[in-house]
Design a protein around this motif. Structure first.
Motif, short mmCIF file in Angstrom:
data_model
loop_
_atom_site.label_atom_id
_atom_site.label_comp_id
_atom_site.label_asym_id
_atom_site.label_seq_id
_atom_site.Cartn_x
_atom_site.Cartn_y
_atom_site.Cartn_z
N THR A 71 0.83 -1.19 0.00
CA THR A 71 0.00 0.00 0.00
C THR A 71 0.87 1.25 0.00
O THR A 71 2.10 1.18 0.08
N ASP A 72 0.21 2.40 -0.06
CA ASP A 72 0.92 3.68 -0.03
C ASP A 72 1.43 4.01 1.37
O ASP A 72 2.17 4.99 1.54
N GLU A 73 1.09 3.19 2.36
CA GLU A 73 1.51 3.47 3.73
C GLU A 73 2.60 2.51 4.24
O GLU A 73 3.03 2.63 5.38
N GLY A 74 3.03 1.58 3.40
CA GLY A 74 4.03 0.60 3.82
C GLY A 74 5.29 0.68 2.99
O GLY A 74 5.53 1.63 2.23
N ILE A 75 6.12 -0.32 3.12
CA ILE A 75 7.38 -0.40 2.40
C ILE A 75 7.12 -0.38 0.88
O ILE A 75 6.14 -0.92 0.40
N ARG A 76 8.02 0.26 0.16
CA ARG A 76 7.90 0.31 -1.30
C ARG A 76 8.15 -1.08 -1.89
O ARG A 76 8.97 -1.85 -1.37
N THR A 121 1.52 -5.22 6.58
CA THR A 121 1.96 -4.01 5.90
C THR A 121 2.48 -3.01 6.92
O THR A 121 1.75 -2.55 7.80
N MET A 122 3.77 -2.68 6.80
CA MET A 122 4.44 -1.81 7.76
C MET A 122 5.43 -0.90 7.04
O MET A 122 5.81 -1.16 5.89
N PRO A 123 5.90 0.15 7.72
CA PRO A 123 6.96 0.98 7.14
C PRO A 123 8.24 0.16 6.93
O PRO A 123 8.38 -0.96 7.44
N GLU A 124 9.17 0.74 6.21
CA GLU A 124 10.35 0.00 5.76
C GLU A 124 11.16 -0.60 6.90
O GLU A 124 11.49 -1.80 6.87
N GLU A 136 10.45 -1.39 10.00
CA GLU A 136 9.76 -2.47 10.70
C GLU A 136 9.64 -3.71 9.82
O GLU A 136 9.78 -4.84 10.29
N THR A 137 9.42 -3.50 8.54
CA THR A 137 9.31 -4.63 7.62
C THR A 137 10.62 -5.39 7.52
O THR A 137 10.65 -6.63 7.55
#
Length: 276
Positions: free
Chosen positions: A10-15, A255-258, A260-261
């Motif tokens: 998503t637009d809120e998680g890791i690319r 789905t998490m930021p970079e 955390e992922t």
């Protein structure tokens, strides 16, 4: 048994480009991405997982765009849809998207499909939920025609196409493997008739996997590998999958930021290493 990851990008998680590279570096063999075009605000269809619909369902990137980004930063990672909601898609456009991704990635696409569950979403695309299974079956025939024939043509009950040209053709021959999602009788019949691999969800117990494999053999299909979609890390269950002859398990990645992922991927890689 190989290990991959299934997730919502998503637009809120890791690319997806960063995610793909991180998976390949850590030894994962695949990335399967979920799809939802949109979520109607007024919904009657209950979320299969129970409770409120998670936020990620509203915010998914287009899976083929995201997988193309992942393809650009990887060289071995299998790029899968888990699942593409083909009944909501124009079938000729999808044929071109899949073939284009297979060409760009040098033959790394796994095309996972299913009928879906959100009737309101389907109706917004002009899809009748009561005929979605028949529609998907005909679409799979059209996809195979488009990918494998110089002049594709199809005449069915719901779809009808006079001969046409469509390029590019996929790199994989005869075409990218079709992973059939779902565990219903209809899904398993579709698997026998149109599928190259089965994509059951993680709640499917190992004993059911064994039963289905025996049933497939009775249908003359002993060539179908199993990939578990959205698994956890319970080692007893993972052992059960391996004993049932599962080819691949995909861990469900939140789905998490970079940062955390990447930390979570390190944990999952350690679990996978114990089974390799």
């Amino acid at each position: 048994m190989e290990f991959g990851v299934s997730t919502f990008v998503t637009d809120e998680g890791i690319r997806p480009d960063v995610l793909g590279a991180a998976l390949e570096t850590r030894g994962f063999d695949s990335l399967f991405l979920a799809e939802h075009s949109h979520i109607p605000i007024s919904r009657e269809s209950p979320y299969p997982g129970g409770g409120d619909l998670p936020r990620v369902y509203y915010r998914t990137l287009d899976p083929f765009v995201a997988l193309t980004a992942a393809a650009a930063t990887t060289s071995r990672l299998i790029l899968g849809t888990g699942i593409a909601l083909q009944i909501q898609r124009d079938v000729i456009h999808t044929a071109k998207e899949v073939a284009s991704l297979d060409l760009i990635s040098r033959g790394r696409v796994a095309f996972g499909v299913g009928v879906g569950w959100n009737f309101e979403e389907m109706r917004d695309h002009g899809t009748d939920p009561t005929t979605r299974g028949k529609l998907l079956n005909e679409q799979l025939e059209v996809l195979k025609e488009t990918w494998t024939k110089e002049q594709a043509e199809f005449h069915g009950e719901l779809l009808d196409f006079a001969p046409f040209y469509a390029w590019p053709k996929p790199v994989q021959t005869p075409h990218p493997p079709i992973y059939i999602g779902g565990e219903s009788k209809g899904a398993l019949t579709r698997l026998v008739e149109y599928g190259n691999a089965w994509l059951p969800r993680a709640h499917t117990p190992p004993e059911e996997l064994v039963r289905v494999r025996q049933w497939l053999a009775e249908q003359g299909r002993t060539d179908i590998p199993f990939t578990i979609f959205g698994a956890g890390t319970d080692k007893g269950l993972l052992d059960g999958y391996r004993e049932a002859g599962v080819e691949r398990v995909t861990f469900l990645l939140k789905t998490m930021p970079e940062a955390e992922t990447l930390s979570k991927l390190d944990e999952l890689a350690k679990v996978a290493d114990e089974f390799r």
